[in-house]
Design a protein around this motif. Structure first.
Motif, PDB file in Angstrom:
ATOM      1  N   LEU A  93       0.816  -1.220   0.000  1.00 50.22           N
ATOM      2  CA  LEU A  93       0.000   0.000   0.000  1.00 50.22           C
ATOM      3  C   LEU A  93       0.849   1.269   0.000  1.00 50.22           C
ATOM      4  CD1 LEU A  93      -3.035  -0.521   2.395  1.00 50.22           C
ATOM      5  CD2 LEU A  93      -3.080   0.063  -0.011  1.00 50.22           C
ATOM      6  N   ILE A  94       1.827   1.321   0.862  1.00 49.76           N
ATOM      7  CA  ILE A  94       2.618   2.544   1.025  1.00 49.76           C
ATOM      8  C   ILE A  94       3.390   2.893  -0.247  1.00 49.76           C
ATOM      9  CG2 ILE A  94       4.515   3.593   2.312  1.00 49.76           C
ATOM     10  CD1 ILE A  94       3.428   2.029   4.785  1.00 49.76           C
ATOM     11  N   PRO A  95       4.186   1.973  -0.814  1.00 49.26           N
ATOM     12  CA  PRO A  95       4.931   2.355  -2.019  1.00 49.26           C
ATOM     13  C   PRO A  95       4.038   2.631  -3.230  1.00 49.26           C
ATOM     14  CG  PRO A  95       5.685   0.218  -1.200  1.00 49.26           C
ATOM     15  CD  PRO A  95       4.574   0.657  -0.329  1.00 49.26           C
ATOM     16  N   THR A  96       2.954   1.863  -3.389  1.00 44.59           N
ATOM     17  CA  THR A  96       2.106   2.106  -4.561  1.00 44.59           C
ATOM     18  C   THR A  96       1.368   3.431  -4.436  1.00 44.59           C
ATOM     19  OG1 THR A  96       0.347   0.714  -3.622  1.00 44.59           O
ATOM     20  CG2 THR A  96       1.816  -0.309  -5.231  1.00 44.59           C
ATOM     21  N   GLN A  97       0.873   3.758  -3.247  1.00 46.69           N
ATOM     22  CA  GLN A  97       0.215   5.059  -3.059  1.00 46.69           C
ATOM     23  C   GLN A  97       1.189   6.194  -3.307  1.00 46.69           C
ATOM     24  OE1 GLN A  97      -3.371   4.731  -3.089  1.00 46.69           O
ATOM     25  NE2 GLN A  97      -2.903   6.762  -2.471  1.00 46.69           N
ATOM     26  N   PHE A  98       2.405   6.045  -2.811  1.00 46.09           N
ATOM     27  CA  PHE A  98       3.427   7.070  -3.017  1.00 46.09           C
ATOM     28  C   PHE A  98       3.739   7.213  -4.505  1.00 46.09           C
ATOM     29  CE2 PHE A  98       7.899   8.409  -3.301  1.00 46.09           C
ATOM     30  CZ  PHE A  98       7.816   9.620  -2.639  1.00 46.09           C
ATOM     31  N   ALA A  99       3.928   6.087  -5.194  1.00 48.10           N
ATOM     32  CA  ALA A  99       4.252   6.123  -6.625  1.00 48.10           C
ATOM     33  C   ALA A  99       3.094   6.704  -7.440  1.00 48.10           C
ATOM     34  CB  ALA A  99       4.605   4.726  -7.120  1.00 48.10           C
ATOM     35  N   ILE A 100       1.857   6.357  -7.084  1.00 49.35           N
ATOM     36  CA  ILE A 100       0.695   6.931  -7.773  1.00 49.35           C
ATOM     37  C   ILE A 100       0.703   8.445  -7.600  1.00 49.35           C
ATOM     38  CG2 ILE A 100      -1.826   7.125  -7.719  1.00 49.35           C
ATOM     39  CD1 ILE A 100      -1.882   4.097  -7.074  1.00 49.35           C
ATOM     40  N   GLY A 101       0.994   8.913  -6.399  1.00 54.08           N
ATOM     41  CA  GLY A 101       1.058  10.348  -6.146  1.00 54.08           C
ATOM     42  C   GLY A 101       2.138  11.030  -6.970  1.00 54.08           C
ATOM     43  N   GLU A 140      -4.482  -2.655  -5.363  1.00 57.76           N
ATOM     44  CA  GLU A 140      -5.704  -3.413  -5.068  1.00 57.76           C
ATOM     45  C   GLU A 140      -5.372  -4.846  -4.683  1.00 57.76           C
ATOM     46  OE1 GLU A 140      -9.122  -4.812  -7.875  1.00 57.76           O
ATOM     47  OE2 GLU A 140      -9.451  -2.726  -7.268  1.00 57.76           O
ATOM     48  N   GLN A 141      -4.436  -5.448  -5.397  1.00 60.17           N
ATOM     49  CA  GLN A 141      -4.054  -6.829  -5.108  1.00 60.17           C
ATOM     50  C   GLN A 141      -3.383  -6.935  -3.743  1.00 60.17           C
ATOM     51  OE1 GLN A 141      -4.639  -9.671  -6.544  1.00 60.17           O
ATOM     52  NE2 GLN A 141      -3.371 -10.825  -5.151  1.00 60.17           N
ATOM     53  N   GLY A 142      -2.492  -5.995  -3.443  1.00 63.09           N
ATOM     54  CA  GLY A 142      -1.696  -6.105  -2.225  1.00 63.09           C
ATOM     55  C   GLY A 142      -2.333  -5.518  -0.998  1.00 63.09           C
ATOM     56  N   GLY A 143      -3.114  -4.487  -1.151  1.00 67.36           N
ATOM     57  CA  GLY A 143      -3.548  -3.771   0.029  1.00 67.36           C
ATOM     58  C   GLY A 143      -4.995  -3.891   0.402  1.00 67.36           C
ATOM     59  N   PHE A 144      -5.865  -4.188  -0.543  1.00 65.04           N
ATOM     60  CA  PHE A 144      -7.287  -4.158  -0.254  1.00 65.04           C
ATOM     61  C   PHE A 144      -7.830  -5.495   0.212  1.00 65.04           C
ATOM     62  CE2 PHE A 144      -8.175  -0.480  -3.406  1.00 65.04           C
ATOM     63  CZ  PHE A 144      -7.517   0.377  -2.558  1.00 65.04           C
ATOM     64  N   ARG A 145      -7.004  -6.525   0.205  1.00 62.29           N
ATOM     65  CA  ARG A 145      -7.485  -7.827   0.675  1.00 62.29           C
ATOM     66  C   ARG A 145      -7.799  -7.747   2.162  1.00 62.29           C
ATOM     67  NH1 ARG A 145      -2.987 -10.947   0.363  1.00 62.29           N
ATOM     68  NH2 ARG A 145      -1.843  -9.088  -0.163  1.00 62.29           N
ATOM     69  N   LEU A 146      -8.863  -8.363   2.529  1.00 62.06           N
ATOM     70  CA  LEU A 146      -9.280  -8.306   3.927  1.00 62.06           C
ATOM     71  C   LEU A 146      -9.040  -9.640   4.610  1.00 62.06           C
ATOM     72  CD1 LEU A 146     -12.688  -6.540   3.397  1.00 62.06           C
ATOM     73  CD2 LEU A 146     -10.577  -5.517   4.184  1.00 62.06           C
ATOM     74  N   PRO A 147      -8.617  -9.603   5.853  1.00 66.68           N
ATOM     75  CA  PRO A 147      -8.470 -10.872   6.563  1.00 66.68           C
ATOM     76  C   PRO A 147      -9.826 -11.523   6.785  1.00 66.68           C
ATOM     77  CG  PRO A 147      -8.140  -9.026   8.050  1.00 66.68           C
ATOM     78  CD  PRO A 147      -8.255  -8.462   6.666  1.00 66.68           C
ATOM     79  N   CYS A 148      -9.816 -12.809   6.891  1.00 60.62           N
ATOM     80  CA  CYS A 148     -11.048 -13.577   7.057  1.00 60.62           C
ATOM     81  C   CYS A 148     -11.815 -13.156   8.298  1.00 60.62           C
ATOM     82  CB  CYS A 148     -10.703 -15.056   7.104  1.00 60.62           C
ATOM     83  SG  CYS A 148     -12.130 -16.130   7.110  1.00 60.62           S
ATOM     84  N   ALA A 149     -11.123 -12.674   9.299  1.00 62.82           N
ATOM     85  CA  ALA A 149     -11.785 -12.303  10.558  1.00 62.82           C
ATOM     86  C   ALA A 149     -12.829 -11.214  10.373  1.00 62.82           C
ATOM     87  CB  ALA A 149     -10.739 -11.856  11.572  1.00 62.82           C
ATOM     88  N   ILE A 150     -12.680 -10.371   9.345  1.00 68.27           N
ATOM     89  CA  ILE A 150     -13.684  -9.328   9.146  1.00 68.27           C
ATOM     90  C   ILE A 150     -14.478  -9.541   7.857  1.00 68.27           C
ATOM     91  CG2 ILE A 150     -12.486  -7.591  10.516  1.00 68.27           C
ATOM     92  CD1 ILE A 150     -11.516  -6.345   7.905  1.00 68.27           C
ATOM     93  N   MET A 151     -14.460 -10.743   7.315  1.00 71.00           N
ATOM     94  CA  MET A 151     -15.208 -11.036   6.091  1.00 71.00           C
ATOM     95  C   MET A 151     -16.706 -10.842   6.285  1.00 71.00           C
ATOM     96  SD  MET A 151     -13.444 -11.852   3.481  1.00 71.00           S
ATOM     97  CE  MET A 151     -12.964 -13.221   2.495  1.00 71.00           C
TER      98      MET A 151
END
Length: 163
Positions: A93-101, A140-151
């Motif tokens: 999330l951090i590097p991709t958001q930074f690179a998008i910016g 989206e692939q790396g950062g938006f996946r949610l753990p099963c605990a909050i599915m």
């Protein structure tokens, strides 16, 4: 183990969002930020058509959306590679958001000279937006996946995604 936890959730159990409001807001912000470059690239073909570019050039520009179709190719790397100190999601999330910016700032400085000229620079525009789509697909692939605990709150997340 996580699969069993998800299966054990009762269908009649009410979703408890306590402590998840910040996560939902974060997802809303991230999807909004991801939608900005995608929205801009959706408008550019209209501007290019106004500039009387050929259909060949419009087809070339449409190649920028391929990363979302092909993200399955680098998904295993995104799933497997991360820094333990930062965490699985934040590593991407951090590097991709930074690179998008950074790409958006560069694009904002150069868009007039690439688009509003006698002959628009289709190849450069395509490459820049391809890079933006690649970063958005990786985010989206790396950062938006949610753990099963909050599915069980995906119903609420689904509303955020479609907003």
């Amino acid at each position: 183990e996580n699969g069993k936890a998800c299966e054990e959730k009762s269908e009649n159990e009410v979703a408890d969002l306590t402590g998840e409001y910040l996560n939902i807001c974060l997802l809303l912000v991230l999807y909004t930020l991801q939608g900005i470059p995608m929205g801009i690239s959706g408008v550019l073909p209209l501007i290019l058509k106004e500039k009387k570019v050929s259909y060949n050039d419009l087809g070339t520009f449409s190649l920028n959306s391929y990363p979302f179709s092909l993200k399955i190719l680098w998904a295993p790397v995104v799933d497997a590679a991360y820094f333990n100190r930062i965490g699985r999601r934040k590593t991407w999330l951090i590097p991709t958001q930074f690179a998008i910016g950074v790409v958006m700032m560069v694009l904002s400085q150069r868009l007039d000279s690439l688009l509003y000229v006698e002959e628009p620079h289709i190849t450069t525009l395509t490459c820049l937006f391809f890079l933006l789509y690649l970063l958005c697909a990786t985010q989206e692939q790396g950062g938006f996946r949610l753990p099963c605990a909050i599915m069980y709150i995906l119903l609420y997340i689904g509303v955020v995604v479609w907003v």
